[in-house]
Scaffold this motif. Structure first.
Motif, PDB file in Angstrom:
ATOM      1  N   ALA A  72       0.818  -1.203   0.000  1.00 56.98           N
ATOM      2  CA  ALA A  72       0.000   0.000   0.000  1.00 56.98           C
ATOM      3  C   ALA A  72       0.858   1.261   0.000  1.00 56.98           C
ATOM      4  O   ALA A  72       2.030   1.243   0.399  1.00 56.98           O
ATOM      5  CB  ALA A  72      -0.924   0.003   1.219  1.00 56.98           C
ATOM      6  N   ARG A  73       0.254   2.372  -0.411  1.00 55.94           N
ATOM      7  CA  ARG A  73       0.965   3.649  -0.480  1.00 55.94           C
ATOM      8  C   ARG A  73       1.433   4.095   0.899  1.00 55.94           C
ATOM      9  O   ARG A  73       2.463   4.763   1.024  1.00 55.94           O
ATOM     10  CB  ARG A  73       0.037   4.701  -1.086  1.00 55.94           C
ATOM     11  N   ASN A  74       0.714   3.724   1.941  1.00 52.61           N
ATOM     12  CA  ASN A  74       1.073   4.168   3.293  1.00 52.61           C
ATOM     13  C   ASN A  74       2.020   3.202   4.003  1.00 52.61           C
ATOM     14  O   ASN A  74       2.339   3.398   5.179  1.00 52.61           O
ATOM     15  CB  ASN A  74      -0.181   4.365   4.133  1.00 52.61           C
ATOM     16  N   SER A  75       2.498   2.169   3.305  1.00 50.56           N
ATOM     17  CA  SER A  75       3.377   1.172   3.936  1.00 50.56           C
ATOM     18  C   SER A  75       4.689   1.817   4.373  1.00 50.56           C
ATOM     19  O   SER A  75       5.326   2.556   3.618  1.00 50.56           O
ATOM     20  CB  SER A  75       3.650   0.024   2.968  1.00 50.56           C
ATOM     21  N   ASN A  76       5.115   1.511   5.586  1.00 48.72           N
ATOM     22  CA  ASN A  76       6.306   2.129   6.158  1.00 48.72           C
ATOM     23  C   ASN A  76       7.090   1.086   6.936  1.00 48.72           C
ATOM     24  O   ASN A  76       6.569   0.450   7.859  1.00 48.72           O
ATOM     25  CB  ASN A  76       5.901   3.291   7.075  1.00 48.72           C
ATOM     26  N   THR A  77       8.356   0.908   6.584  1.00 50.15           N
ATOM     27  CA  THR A  77       9.214  -0.034   7.303  1.00 50.15           C
ATOM     28  C   THR A  77       9.868   0.610   8.531  1.00 50.15           C
ATOM     29  O   THR A  77      10.580  -0.058   9.270  1.00 50.15           O
ATOM     30  CB  THR A  77      10.320  -0.559   6.380  1.00 50.15           C
TER      31      THR A  77
END
Length: 435
Positions: A270-275
């Motif tokens: 998804a566009r909001n994916s954050n590692t």
């Protein structure tokens, strides 16, 4: 022309004293500085970035773009990254959330100036975002600036021109609110310290507090800037000032998200994916102490001496992921093939210090029946930087299930071991390595 009309009118009336008064005014020398504040124009009548001579863009033998204060305010270009993204021919490339490369004409931009003073670009990358509240305008000269800067290359030179005090009282303040809880407050006050404005001061401050389209990512940036300017005489101005910026982020990324599965097919996220993790972030403090002395000799000749001391301190705790998840194995980890996403946390602390001294003289000479502009000067710059890297090697290479890749649940390592990296050993992009 207006002065000649006034003299002729005074002579016709027989008023000798008025004629002398008009002639005396014509001999006065007034020291002025160009600013774009208070104007709605998106251009300037002259710029000095290309040659340090007061040339119009038409007279400049290179491609020049000037982003004025009116343009910065109208489009709310609150960071240098946003400004440069509007400049034709300049690309702003994000390494991840907090590091940026700039390029023009197929080459990286490594030449930056503050009020015309060249600044070393230690790692060839901008860590953190520079706020534009300090600057009156930003000038960009595309093409090889090697003749004008000690770090020239065929890309471009970017010159940040600071705000200067007014001789009269001026004050502004603004508040902005936008998507992702983006809140920005700023204020700007200029005051004369003497009745005639011969000594004057200016203070600028701003604060930005914002979330992001990325989950959990949060940025806080505050800046402060102060300058005092004084007339030592009708032809001499001295100024000194201090600038401070604190860039701090939470849940920041280091590196990119995997784009492919192990079999080469596209990895969808998804566009909001954050590692990024709750403990990971970039912390950059940028401080500048500066002073300059400008003198007008008359007949179009002037001289300027400037000194700039810049200190940057970084304290970064970062979390990187590498590898390619398995499309078929449960949770994206396949021990048999080595497919999977793995951890790489690191801590980096280090100072960067530079001192630059710049002096030049420019004016006009007559030769061969023509008037020529001449500039000559000298510049000396020195920079030292060091970065200490700390790792917990037991937390490097830990397999991360896909269900936890963007969850922000990886625990903070103790970061016990460290290695040193100095200006003589640092590779491009970071220290001890950019992965």
């Amino acid at each position: 022309m207006l002065e000649l009309i006034a003299i002729f009118a005074a002579a016709a009336s027989g008023d000798v004293d008025q004629v002398k008064s008009v002639q005396q005014r014509d001999e006065d020398i007034v020291v002025t500085g160009q600013r774009t504040e208070g104007s709605d124009d998106y251009g300037v009548s002259e710029q000095r970035t290309a040659t340090r001579l007061p040339l119009s863009q038409k007279e400049t033998p290179q491609s020049v773009s000037v982003v004025t204060r009116a343009q910065i305010q109208d489009f709310q270009l609150n960071s240098v990254n946003e400004v440069l993204a509007t400049v034709p021919g300049v690309s702003v490339l994000a390494a991840e959330t907090d590091r940026f490369y700039y390029s023009a004409r197929g080459f990286e931009i490594t030449t930056f100036q503050i009020d015309g003073i060249g600044q070393p670009f230690a790692f060839g990358i901008q860590t953190g975002s520079l706020d534009t509240s300090f600057f009156d305008r930003i000038e960009v000269v595309r093409g090889a600036p090697g003749l004008l800067s000690f770090t020239g290359n065929p890309s471009a030179v970017v010159n940040y021109v600071r705000k200067r005090p007014y001789r009269e009282f001026h004050t502004t303040a603004s508040a902005q609110y936008g998507s992702f809880n983006n809140l920005r407050l700023d204020s700007d006050v200029s005051v004369p310290l003497t009745a005639d404005g011969s000594v004057r001061a200016r203070a600028v401050g701003s604060v930005l507090d914002t979330d992001s389209h990325l989950d959990r990512y949060h940025l806080t940036r505050w800046t402060g800037y102060g300058i005092v300017e004084a007339d030592l005489g009708p032809n001499t101005i001295v100024s000194a000032g201090y600038g401070h910026q604190d860039h701090d982020t939470d849940n920041a990324q280091w590196g990119a998200v995997p784009l492919l599965y192990g079999d080469g097919t596209r990895f969808d996220f998804a566009r909001n994916s954050n590692t990024g993790q709750p403990w990971s972030g970039w912390g950059v403090i940028d401080r500048q102490i500066f002073g300059d002395l400008t003198h007008q000799f008359g007949n179009g000749w002037s001289a300027k001496v400037s000194v700039l001391r810049r200190a940057i301190d970084e304290d970064n705790e970062l979390f990187y992921v590498y590898g390619n998840p398995s499309r078929t194995a449960p949770e994206g980890i396949n021990a048999a093939t080595g497919e999977g996403v793995f951890s790489y946390p690191g801590k980096f602390v280090g100072p960067t210090r530079n001192l630059t001294i710049d002096a030049y003289v420019n004016g006009k000479v007559s030769l061969g029946g023509r008037s020529h502009d001449v500039m000559f000067g000298i510049q000396r710059g020195a920079e030292r930087y060091r970065q200490d890297a700390a790792y917990d090697f037991g937390q490097i290479g830990v397999a991360i299930p896909l269900s936890q890749l963007f969850a922000g649940t990886f625990p903070r390592p103790p970061f016990r071991r460290s290695t040193a990296c100095t200006s003589s050993t640092a590779p491009r992009g970071g220290c001890p390595c950019t992965v």
